[in-house]
Design a protein around this motif. Structure first.
Motif, PDB file in Angstrom:
ATOM      1  N   GLY A   1       0.820  -1.216   0.000  1.00 13.80           N
ATOM      2  CA  GLY A   1       0.000   0.000   0.000  1.00 13.80           C
ATOM      3  C   GLY A   1       0.845   1.253   0.000  1.00 13.80           C
ATOM      4  N   LEU A   2       1.973   1.215   0.704  1.00 12.41           N
ATOM      5  CA  LEU A   2       2.914   2.334   0.692  1.00 12.41           C
ATOM      6  C   LEU A   2       3.602   2.434  -0.663  1.00 12.41           C
ATOM      7  N   SER A   3       4.073   1.294  -1.172  1.00  9.65           N
ATOM      8  CA  SER A   3       4.829   1.281  -2.431  1.00  9.65           C
ATOM      9  C   SER A   3       3.974   1.691  -3.616  1.00  9.65           C
ATOM     10  N   LEU A   4       2.723   1.209  -3.682  1.00 12.70           N
ATOM     11  CA  LEU A   4       1.860   1.529  -4.826  1.00 12.70           C
ATOM     12  C   LEU A   4       1.491   3.009  -4.851  1.00 12.70           C
ATOM     13  N   PHE A   5       1.333   3.615  -3.680  1.00  7.65           N
ATOM     14  CA  PHE A   5       1.062   5.048  -3.642  1.00  7.65           C
ATOM     15  C   PHE A   5       2.216   5.813  -4.269  1.00  7.65           C
ATOM     16  N   VAL A   6       3.445   5.425  -3.930  1.00 10.93           N
ATOM     17  CA  VAL A   6       4.622   6.123  -4.447  1.00 10.93           C
ATOM     18  C   VAL A   6       4.793   5.861  -5.945  1.00 10.93           C
ATOM     19  N   VAL A   7       4.420   4.659  -6.405  1.00  7.64           N
ATOM     20  CA  VAL A   7       4.433   4.386  -7.849  1.00  7.64           C
ATOM     21  C   VAL A   7       3.469   5.341  -8.562  1.00  7.64           C
ATOM     22  N   GLY A   8       2.318   5.572  -7.961  1.00  8.97           N
ATOM     23  CA  GLY A   8       1.366   6.531  -8.530  1.00  8.97           C
ATOM     24  C   GLY A   8       1.962   7.924  -8.620  1.00  8.97           C
ATOM     25  N   LEU A   9       2.723   8.327  -7.596  1.00  6.76           N
ATOM     26  CA  LEU A   9       3.402   9.613  -7.635  1.00  6.76           C
ATOM     27  C   LEU A   9       4.412   9.683  -8.776  1.00  6.76           C
TER      28      LEU A   9
ATOM     29  N   LEU B   1      -8.043  -1.658  -0.983  1.00  7.54           N
ATOM     30  CA  LEU B   1      -7.133  -0.693  -0.367  1.00  7.54           C
ATOM     31  C   LEU B   1      -5.930  -0.417  -1.262  1.00  7.54           C
ATOM     32  N   LEU B   2      -5.347  -1.459  -1.846  1.00  8.39           N
ATOM     33  CA  LEU B   2      -4.151  -1.290  -2.672  1.00  8.39           C
ATOM     34  C   LEU B   2      -4.454  -0.510  -3.949  1.00  8.39           C
ATOM     35  N   VAL B   3      -5.573  -0.825  -4.607  1.00 10.23           N
ATOM     36  CA  VAL B   3      -5.948  -0.098  -5.832  1.00 10.23           C
ATOM     37  C   VAL B   3      -6.222   1.367  -5.500  1.00 10.23           C
ATOM     38  N   GLY B   4      -6.936   1.611  -4.394  1.00  9.75           N
ATOM     39  CA  GLY B   4      -7.225   2.976  -3.979  1.00  9.75           C
ATOM     40  C   GLY B   4      -5.960   3.763  -3.696  1.00  9.75           C
TER      41      GLY B   4
ATOM     42  N   PHE C   1      -2.946   3.314  -5.034  1.00 11.70           N
ATOM     43  CA  PHE C   1      -2.267   3.644  -6.290  1.00 11.70           C
ATOM     44  C   PHE C   1      -2.941   4.835  -6.976  1.00 11.70           C
ATOM     45  N   LEU C   2      -4.268   4.797  -7.065  1.00 11.74           N
ATOM     46  CA  LEU C   2      -4.998   5.894  -7.717  1.00 11.74           C
ATOM     47  C   LEU C   2      -4.855   7.195  -6.931  1.00 11.74           C
ATOM     48  N   ASN C   3      -4.767   7.096  -5.598  1.00 12.49           N
ATOM     49  CA  ASN C   3      -4.504   8.270  -4.768  1.00 12.49           C
ATOM     50  C   ASN C   3      -3.176   8.915  -5.135  1.00 12.49           C
ATOM     51  N   GLY C   4      -2.165   8.069  -5.329  1.00 17.70           N
ATOM     52  CA  GLY C   4      -0.842   8.576  -5.684  1.00 17.70           C
ATOM     53  C   GLY C   4      -0.842   9.296  -7.017  1.00 17.70           C
ATOM     54  N   VAL C   5      -1.532   8.715  -8.010  1.00 18.99           N
ATOM     55  CA  VAL C   5      -1.612   9.353  -9.333  1.00 18.99           C
ATOM     56  C   VAL C   5      -2.292  10.714  -9.221  1.00 18.99           C
ATOM     57  N   ALA C   6      -3.410  10.761  -8.493  1.00 20.06           N
ATOM     58  CA  ALA C   6      -4.159  12.013  -8.367  1.00 20.06           C
ATOM     59  C   ALA C   6      -3.361  13.077  -7.617  1.00 20.06           C
ATOM     60  N   GLY C   7      -2.675  12.669  -6.576  1.00 20.96           N
ATOM     61  CA  GLY C   7      -1.944  13.638  -5.757  1.00 20.96           C
ATOM     62  C   GLY C   7      -0.650  14.128  -6.357  1.00 20.96           C
TER      63      GLY C   7
END
Length: 477
Positions: free
Chosen positions: A67-75, A118-121, A123-129
């Protein structure tokens, strides 16, 4: 064609963002800086909930860490699309749509009934932010002339560094006293308030505003001769072409520019270590000193203090930059040469040279004071040196990339964001396991040796960067 009238800013033009009153400028800077703080805090606040997530969803430590890693991938991937879109549509709507999307994608994270949601959310959070990390710096430049930009840019620059450290501090109290879901509830409230503030932030991107001014003049005067340079640029390039360029040019720079590649790798290693600490700090301080979750979150204050100290060193580095310019001009006069047209980008690297030494020192200090017999404040002080060095390394590398690759600055920074976030996503996946198997001292030493190998690069480029730029396809002389 000669009868066309180019539209530009008039003196003290009220439509020019640089003519806004100081209070208005600073309010805009505060809002977008808070957005950057929110996004980076969201990335790390999740790390404090791993234990609860493992128990609730019956998953392994590695899956919970995703969940931490996928958010950063989105960034990492978000700026590839959002940066060129901001050049076509302006910054304001990118901010509003991104923050609204960020709010929407927080909801499935907060109410998730399984780890997949949670994991998909995340990743998409990271892209949006990611808009608040890739576009916001341009807004500061829109508002202030170069002689006034140092203080507001310093204020904005610190927020992406404080955010990841603030996350565990808040998350530690949440995980100790309530459910992990409350972390997302707090983020939802914060995002909603910020979205309301963004509604009052005006457009600041000069090409878009001049385009609107030209259109308004054509309409009011019935004269089609008025035009802006950005209108010509947009008619010659479609948004799909701009997206393609934004996707491949950062990788061109990484593959063909050794300075860009090495400095991006260096900053990526440093950021990766910061994100690895989100697993290492709780392990070290809970095992050695029996800290509870809330106390473990407070151990990140050492990093934060170091970064804040780094911000206050900016005036010193600015004076040093001016000194190097004066020396270069004097040297040119003494050698009967023309003064340089512009300062060498290499003059931006001294903070990274000193910061690299402090990063390595801080890691060795932290690692070899992680004994039960050593007071807990000692490794925290060591982490403060790492935080100070990290800020200086990033400050030197960012400004060098912008100056050296001026025409391709957006692509150079996009390359840096991509590599940094890739490392930041990967390091937490093995950090805790590494600390358990190698021991706290040698795991930290391995990281220190990794940064030690990279320490010479800023100095080498400071000395020989000009020669490398002479052979470059992208760097500007």
């Amino acid at each position: 064609m000669n009868d066309r009238i180019l539209v530009s800013w008039d003196e003290n033009d009220p439509q020019n963002p640089r003519s806004f009153i100081p209070v208005k400028k600073w309010l805009i800077v505060c809002v977008i800086s808070t957005g950057s703080l929110l996004v980076t805090c969201t990335s790390s606040i999740y790390g404090s909930s791993h234990e609860q997530l493992r128990d609730e969803f019956n998953v392994s430590q590695e899956v919970a860490t995703l969940g931490l890693s996928l958010f950063v991938v989105g960034l990492a991937v978000g700026p590839m699309a959002l940066s060129p879109m901001s050049e076509f549509y302006g910054r304001r709507w990118i901010y509003i749509i991104s923050m609204f999307s960020f709010l929407v994608f927080l909801i499935p994270c907060a109410i998730a009934q399984n780890i997949q949601t949670l994991l998909v959310g995340r990743f998409l959070n990271g892209v949006a932010g990611s808009a608040f990390l890739s576009v916001s710096g341009g807004t500061v430049a829109d508002l202030f002339i170069p002689s006034q930009i140092q203080l507001p840019m310093m204020f904005y620059t610190i927020t992406p560094f404080i955010g990841p450290v603030l996350g565990p501090l808040i998350g530690g109290f949440i995980s100790q006293f309530t459910s992990w879901r409350w972390g997302f509830y707090i983020l939802l409230i914060w995002t909603g308030l910020l979205l309301a503030c963004l509604m009052f932030v005006p457009e600041t991107y000069h090409p878009v505003l001049l385009r609107r001014k030209a259109a308004a003049l054509r309409k009011s005067t019935k004269n089609p001769a008025y035009y802006s340079t950005s209108e010509d640029a947009i008619t010659s390039t479609t948004i799909s072409q701009a997206l393609i360029i934004s996707l491949y040019r950062p990788f061109q720079l990484l593959m063909l520019e050794p300075m860009c590649f090495c400095l991006c790798i260096y900053s990526a290693i440093v950021l990766g270590i910061l994100y690895l600490f989100f697993g290492a700090f709780p392990l070290v301080f809970s095992t050695n000193h029996h800290f509870e979750h809330s106390q473990t979150g407070l151990t990140f204050l050492g990093l934060m203090v170091g970064m804040v100290i780094g911000v206050f060193t900016n005036p010193f580095w600015h004076k040093n930059y001016l000194r190097l310019i004066r020396n270069a001009n004097l040297e040119a006069e003494n050698a009967c040469r023309e003064k340089p047209v512009r300062p060498d980008p290499e003059f931006r690297l001294p903070p990274a040279i000193i910061g690299g030494v402090l990063v390595t020192l801080g890691l060795f200090w932290f690692g070899w004071t992680t004994y039960v017999s050593v007071h807990w404040i000692v490794p925290i002080v060591g982490s403060g040196f790492f935080g100070l060095g990290m800020f200086l390394v990033f400050n030197g590398i960012f400004t060098f990339l912008v100056d050296a690759y001026m025409e391709f600055a957006a692509s150079a920074l996009a390359a840096n964001v991509f590599v940094r976030c890739t490392f930041a996503a990967a390091f937490p996946l093995f950090g805790e396991q590494m600390y358990k198997k190698m021991g706290y001292q040698w795991a930290s030493s391995l990281l220190a040796f990794l940064t030690f190998v990279m320490v010479p690069f800023p100095y080498v480029f400071f000395r020989f960067g000009k020669r490398l730029r002479e052979r470059s396809r992208f760097a500007k002389l």
